[in-house]
Design a protein around this motif. Sequence first.
Motif, short mmCIF file in Angstrom:
data_model
loop_
_atom_site.label_atom_id
_atom_site.label_comp_id
_atom_site.label_asym_id
_atom_site.label_seq_id
_atom_site.Cartn_x
_atom_site.Cartn_y
_atom_site.Cartn_z
N ASN A 1 38.94 41.42 29.35
CA ASN A 1 40.04 41.41 29.71
C ASN A 1 40.19 42.64 30.44
O ASN A 1 38.41 42.47 30.93
N ALA A 2 41.16 43.31 30.60
CA ALA A 2 41.12 43.89 32.27
C ALA A 2 39.94 45.66 32.09
O ALA A 2 38.95 45.23 32.87
N ALA A 3 39.92 45.07 31.60
CA ALA A 3 39.18 46.58 31.48
C ALA A 3 36.78 45.87 31.04
O ALA A 3 36.34 46.74 31.28
N GLN B 1 30.38 54.29 27.74
CA GLN B 1 31.82 54.89 27.23
C GLN B 1 32.61 53.55 27.72
O GLN B 1 33.52 54.50 28.43
N LEU B 2 33.17 52.55 27.29
CA LEU B 2 34.60 52.93 28.04
C LEU B 2 35.64 52.33 27.35
O LEU B 2 35.74 52.45 26.19
N ASP B 3 36.58 52.91 27.93
CA ASP B 3 37.84 53.04 27.19
C ASP B 3 38.88 52.28 27.72
O ASP B 3 38.99 52.10 28.91
N ARG B 4 39.45 51.45 26.97
CA ARG B 4 40.41 50.05 26.85
C ARG B 4 41.76 50.46 27.50
O ARG B 4 42.42 49.58 28.09
N ALA B 5 42.61 51.94 27.40
CA ALA B 5 42.98 52.11 27.73
C ALA B 5 43.28 52.49 29.71
O ALA B 5 42.21 53.34 29.71
N LYS C 1 43.27 44.79 50.12
CA LYS C 1 42.13 44.49 50.30
C LYS C 1 42.18 43.32 51.38
O LYS C 1 43.11 42.32 51.39
N GLU C 2 41.41 43.68 52.41
CA GLU C 2 40.95 42.82 53.28
C GLU C 2 40.26 41.22 52.81
O GLU C 2 39.32 41.70 52.19
N MET C 3 41.66 40.38 53.27
CA MET C 3 40.93 38.80 52.23
C MET C 3 39.39 38.31 53.30
O MET C 3 39.69 38.71 54.33
N ASP C 4 38.34 37.38 52.47
CA ASP C 4 37.59 36.84 53.39
C ASP C 4 38.28 36.23 54.72
O ASP C 4 37.03 35.35 55.36
N PHE C 5 39.51 35.03 54.34
CA PHE C 5 40.27 34.32 54.92
C PHE C 5 41.08 35.05 56.03
O PHE C 5 41.70 34.46 57.31
N GLY C 6 41.15 36.63 56.36
CA GLY C 6 41.18 37.16 57.52
C GLY C 6 42.72 38.18 56.99
O GLY C 6 43.21 38.81 57.61
N GLY C 7 43.84 37.32 55.63
CA GLY C 7 44.67 38.23 55.62
C GLY C 7 44.48 39.37 55.13
O GLY C 7 42.82 39.92 54.29
N VAL C 8 45.47 40.19 54.44
CA VAL C 8 45.54 40.91 53.36
C VAL C 8 46.37 41.19 52.29
O VAL C 8 47.82 40.54 52.67
N ALA C 9 46.06 41.56 50.93
CA ALA C 9 46.76 41.24 50.14
C ALA C 9 46.86 43.12 49.43
O ALA C 9 46.40 43.69 49.62
N ARG C 10 48.66 42.72 49.56
CA ARG C 10 48.64 44.06 48.39
C ARG C 10 48.36 43.82 47.04
O ARG C 10 48.66 43.55 46.36
N CYS C 11 47.57 45.27 46.37
CA CYS C 11 47.27 45.54 45.53
C CYS C 11 47.19 46.35 44.36
O CYS C 11 47.93 47.68 44.90
N THR C 12 47.54 46.16 43.20
CA THR C 12 47.92 47.00 42.27
C THR C 12 46.30 47.59 41.47
O THR C 12 46.48 46.25 40.97
N THR C 13 46.08 48.37 41.46
CA THR C 13 44.79 48.68 40.60
C THR C 13 44.55 49.49 38.98
O THR C 13 45.40 50.48 39.71
N SER C 14 44.65 49.15 38.32
CA SER C 14 44.95 49.33 36.94
C SER C 14 42.74 50.02 37.12
O SER C 14 42.10 49.69 37.04
N VAL C 15 42.81 51.61 36.31
CA VAL C 15 42.09 52.47 36.01
C VAL C 15 41.03 52.49 34.67
O VAL C 15 42.09 52.67 34.15
N PHE C 16 40.33 52.64 34.75
CA PHE C 16 39.06 52.22 33.02
C PHE C 16 38.63 53.41 33.63
O PHE C 16 37.04 53.41 33.92
#
Length: 152
Positions: free
Chosen positions: A62-64, A81-85, A94-109
């Motif tokens: 899962n994401a956590a 101790q990991l908080d699962r929420a 994020k610069e991708m290995d192939f040279g492109g850029v990906a727009r990302c949404t990152t959840s923080v645990f």
Amino acid sequence: MTPLLKQAWEQVVTPLFQRPKRVQVAALCYRDAGDDKEVLLVTSRGTGRWILPKGWPMDGMNAAEAARQEAWEEAGVSEGQLDRAPIGAFSSEKEMDFGGVARCTTSVFPLKVEKLVDDFPEADERTRAWVPAEQAAEMVAEKDLQKILREF
């Protein structure tokens, strides 16, 4: 542009050129330091910027759990101790290995670190530092992540 053409453009053409945001997960690794908390930051391999350990979701986790795995691989967090929420999310590119850029949404645990080791998979590729949460907010580039760190 006529109203009908504008509507067609917005509903058909524009979505073809807009890529959806990709999803990442991050571990906000921390420890108690008296009345305050210290946060563990690592450097990005590509740019050397200060970041949280983060990466892509992983099959079978899962994401956590994926965030915990990133904390191990990128920062050497072997127990904690990991908080699962998630406590929030931030946007980044994020610069991708192939040279492109990906727009990302990152959840923080949140992950309260109990054991940190020096021998971990990316030890030779990253620098890590324990810093007060307020200082961490000043070191990272993403505005939403700065807010998460300040509120933490």
